[in-house]
Design a protein around this motif. Sequence first.
Motif, PDB file in Angstrom:
ATOM      1  N   TYR A 101       0.826  -1.197   0.000  1.00 55.71           N
ATOM      2  CA  TYR A 101       0.000   0.000   0.000  1.00 55.71           C
ATOM      3  C   TYR A 101       0.870   1.261   0.000  1.00 55.71           C
ATOM      4  O   TYR A 101       0.647   2.185  -0.786  1.00 55.71           O
ATOM      5  CB  TYR A 101      -0.926  -0.006   1.221  1.00 55.71           C
ATOM      6  CG  TYR A 101      -1.679   1.269   1.426  1.00 55.71           C
ATOM      7  CD1 TYR A 101      -2.776   1.583   0.630  1.00 55.71           C
ATOM      8  CD2 TYR A 101      -1.294   2.175   2.399  1.00 55.71           C
ATOM      9  CE1 TYR A 101      -3.472   2.762   0.812  1.00 55.71           C
ATOM     10  CE2 TYR A 101      -1.981   3.356   2.588  1.00 55.71           C
ATOM     11  CZ  TYR A 101      -3.067   3.651   1.793  1.00 55.71           C
ATOM     12  OH  TYR A 101      -3.742   4.821   1.961  1.00 55.71           O
ATOM     13  N   ARG A 132       3.976   1.583  -0.942  1.00 52.36           N
ATOM     14  CA  ARG A 132       4.706   1.716  -2.213  1.00 52.36           C
ATOM     15  C   ARG A 132       3.839   2.389  -3.266  1.00 52.36           C
ATOM     16  O   ARG A 132       4.288   3.263  -3.997  1.00 52.36           O
ATOM     17  CB  ARG A 132       5.148   0.349  -2.722  1.00 52.36           C
ATOM     18  CG  ARG A 132       6.323  -0.205  -2.012  1.00 52.36           C
ATOM     19  CD  ARG A 132       6.745  -1.493  -2.654  1.00 52.36           C
ATOM     20  NE  ARG A 132       7.634  -2.235  -1.781  1.00 52.36           N
ATOM     21  CZ  ARG A 132       8.148  -3.386  -2.059  1.00 52.36           C
ATOM     22  NH1 ARG A 132       7.852  -3.968  -3.211  1.00 52.36           N
ATOM     23  NH2 ARG A 132       8.940  -3.990  -1.225  1.00 52.36           N
ATOM     24  N   VAL A 133       2.588   1.971  -3.354  1.00 48.78           N
ATOM     25  CA  VAL A 133       1.672   2.553  -4.339  1.00 48.78           C
ATOM     26  C   VAL A 133       1.411   4.026  -4.024  1.00 48.78           C
ATOM     27  O   VAL A 133       1.436   4.880  -4.920  1.00 48.78           O
ATOM     28  CB  VAL A 133       0.354   1.746  -4.388  1.00 48.78           C
ATOM     29  CG1 VAL A 133      -0.707   2.460  -5.197  1.00 48.78           C
ATOM     30  CG2 VAL A 133       0.607   0.355  -4.943  1.00 48.78           C
ATOM     31  N   VAL A 134       1.188   4.347  -2.752  1.00 50.98           N
ATOM     32  CA  VAL A 134       0.921   5.741  -2.372  1.00 50.98           C
ATOM     33  C   VAL A 134       2.149   6.611  -2.621  1.00 50.98           C
ATOM     34  O   VAL A 134       2.038   7.726  -3.127  1.00 50.98           O
ATOM     35  CB  VAL A 134       0.462   5.820  -0.902  1.00 50.98           C
ATOM     36  CG1 VAL A 134       0.396   7.247  -0.420  1.00 50.98           C
ATOM     37  CG2 VAL A 134      -0.891   5.155  -0.746  1.00 50.98           C
ATOM     38  N   ARG A 135       3.355   6.114  -2.289  1.00 55.97           N
ATOM     39  CA  ARG A 135       4.576   6.885  -2.556  1.00 55.97           C
ATOM     40  C   ARG A 135       4.733   7.151  -4.048  1.00 55.97           C
ATOM     41  O   ARG A 135       5.085   8.253  -4.463  1.00 55.97           O
ATOM     42  CB  ARG A 135       5.810   6.141  -2.040  1.00 55.97           C
ATOM     43  CG  ARG A 135       6.099   6.355  -0.592  1.00 55.97           C
ATOM     44  CD  ARG A 135       7.476   5.859  -0.197  1.00 55.97           C
ATOM     45  NE  ARG A 135       7.751   4.480  -0.527  1.00 55.97           N
ATOM     46  CZ  ARG A 135       7.551   3.444   0.276  1.00 55.97           C
ATOM     47  NH1 ARG A 135       7.049   3.637   1.475  1.00 55.97           N
ATOM     48  NH2 ARG A 135       7.839   2.228  -0.107  1.00 55.97           N
ATOM     49  N   LEU A 136       4.465   6.151  -4.867  1.00 53.71           N
ATOM     50  CA  LEU A 136       4.560   6.312  -6.316  1.00 53.71           C
ATOM     51  C   LEU A 136       3.549   7.341  -6.815  1.00 53.71           C
ATOM     52  O   LEU A 136       3.875   8.182  -7.664  1.00 53.71           O
ATOM     53  CB  LEU A 136       4.338   4.961  -7.008  1.00 53.71           C
ATOM     54  CG  LEU A 136       4.501   4.949  -8.520  1.00 53.71           C
ATOM     55  CD1 LEU A 136       5.942   5.254  -8.890  1.00 53.71           C
ATOM     56  CD2 LEU A 136       4.087   3.602  -9.067  1.00 53.71           C
ATOM     57  N   ALA A 137       2.342   7.321  -6.282  1.00 48.45           N
ATOM     58  CA  ALA A 137       1.322   8.284  -6.699  1.00 48.45           C
ATOM     59  C   ALA A 137       1.709   9.709  -6.294  1.00 48.45           C
ATOM     60  O   ALA A 137       1.555  10.648  -7.085  1.00 48.45           O
ATOM     61  CB  ALA A 137      -0.029   7.906  -6.087  1.00 48.45           C
ATOM     62  N   VAL A 138       2.230   9.881  -5.088  1.00 43.26           N
ATOM     63  CA  VAL A 138       2.645  11.220  -4.644  1.00 43.26           C
ATOM     64  C   VAL A 138       3.803  11.724  -5.497  1.00 43.26           C
ATOM     65  O   VAL A 138       3.829  12.890  -5.912  1.00 43.26           O
ATOM     66  CB  VAL A 138       3.019  11.202  -3.142  1.00 43.26           C
ATOM     67  CG1 VAL A 138       3.684  12.499  -2.718  1.00 43.26           C
ATOM     68  CG2 VAL A 138       1.793  10.942  -2.306  1.00 43.26           C
ATOM     69  N   LYS A 139       4.765  10.858  -5.798  1.00 47.27           N
ATOM     70  CA  LYS A 139       5.883  11.265  -6.655  1.00 47.27           C
ATOM     71  C   LYS A 139       5.400  11.607  -8.057  1.00 47.27           C
ATOM     72  O   LYS A 139       5.899  12.548  -8.681  1.00 47.27           O
ATOM     73  CB  LYS A 139       6.927  10.153  -6.717  1.00 47.27           C
ATOM     74  CG  LYS A 139       7.706   9.999  -5.435  1.00 47.27           C
ATOM     75  CD  LYS A 139       8.669   8.835  -5.529  1.00 47.27           C
ATOM     76  CE  LYS A 139       9.360   8.587  -4.202  1.00 47.27           C
ATOM     77  NZ  LYS A 139      10.252   7.414  -4.258  1.00 47.27           N
ATOM     78  N   ALA A 140       4.427  10.860  -8.567  1.00 49.88           N
ATOM     79  CA  ALA A 140       3.889  11.158  -9.899  1.00 49.88           C
ATOM     80  C   ALA A 140       3.232  12.526  -9.920  1.00 49.88           C
ATOM     81  O   ALA A 140       3.403  13.288 -10.881  1.00 49.88           O
ATOM     82  CB  ALA A 140       2.891  10.073 -10.315  1.00 49.88           C
ATOM     83  N   VAL A 141       2.490  12.861  -8.882  1.00 50.74           N
ATOM     84  CA  VAL A 141       1.875  14.188  -8.812  1.00 50.74           C
ATOM     85  C   VAL A 141       2.955  15.259  -8.785  1.00 50.74           C
ATOM     86  O   VAL A 141       2.873  16.264  -9.492  1.00 50.74           O
ATOM     87  CB  VAL A 141       0.950  14.296  -7.581  1.00 50.74           C
ATOM     88  CG1 VAL A 141       0.535  15.728  -7.334  1.00 50.74           C
ATOM     89  CG2 VAL A 141      -0.277  13.415  -7.764  1.00 50.74           C
TER      90      VAL A 141
END
Length: 186
Positions: free
Chosen positions: A75, A77-86
């Motif tokens: 979970y 990992r997915v949230v960190r990736l989403a925040v970095k994408a933003v």
Amino acid sequence: MLVPSHPRRAWLQSFWIVACSMSGFLVGGLLAARLGSIWIAAGVLAGGLLSYIGFLFPAVTLGPYRLWFRISDLYFRVVRLAVKAVCFFVIFVIVGRRKSSLLFDRPTEMASIWLPRNTLPDANYPHEYEGEIGPARPRSWVSVYAAWARSSGNGWAISLLPFLLLLALLEPEQERVFPAGIYTLF
């Protein structure tokens, strides 16, 4: 939500008590809503009994603990990736189009990207005799970052602060073990 990968006995017990208590309240609340208010006591009692068993025998809790670790790790990992994408695909694109003072373009051939810097003021360095100067108040990285953004003309960078703080919260605390014979230069 993120738990250490190598738990100690007290962490296993704490995890199990919280998990059983929350599950007991949830199941008791659902049963109370469906069948009657007396069932909330049954859920709390079952959660308490399971908590006690896990407290006495923490090895029983290792399986659910590892499952929770895997789920929470995925979970985060997915949230960190989403925040970095933003951060990278929204904020930096907007800033790049507004012509920030940061260099986003590649330099032309034979051009230097060297930026001359002045030395820091004396107050930034530790002094041998603190009694003469007075103790320096430690500043957090957030206040240093905000001061840099204001003084450098990059006020837009303050909009990154919530994302940086969120990334710092989502970063797992890993135990880094370095080899004994490693040689580093400082």
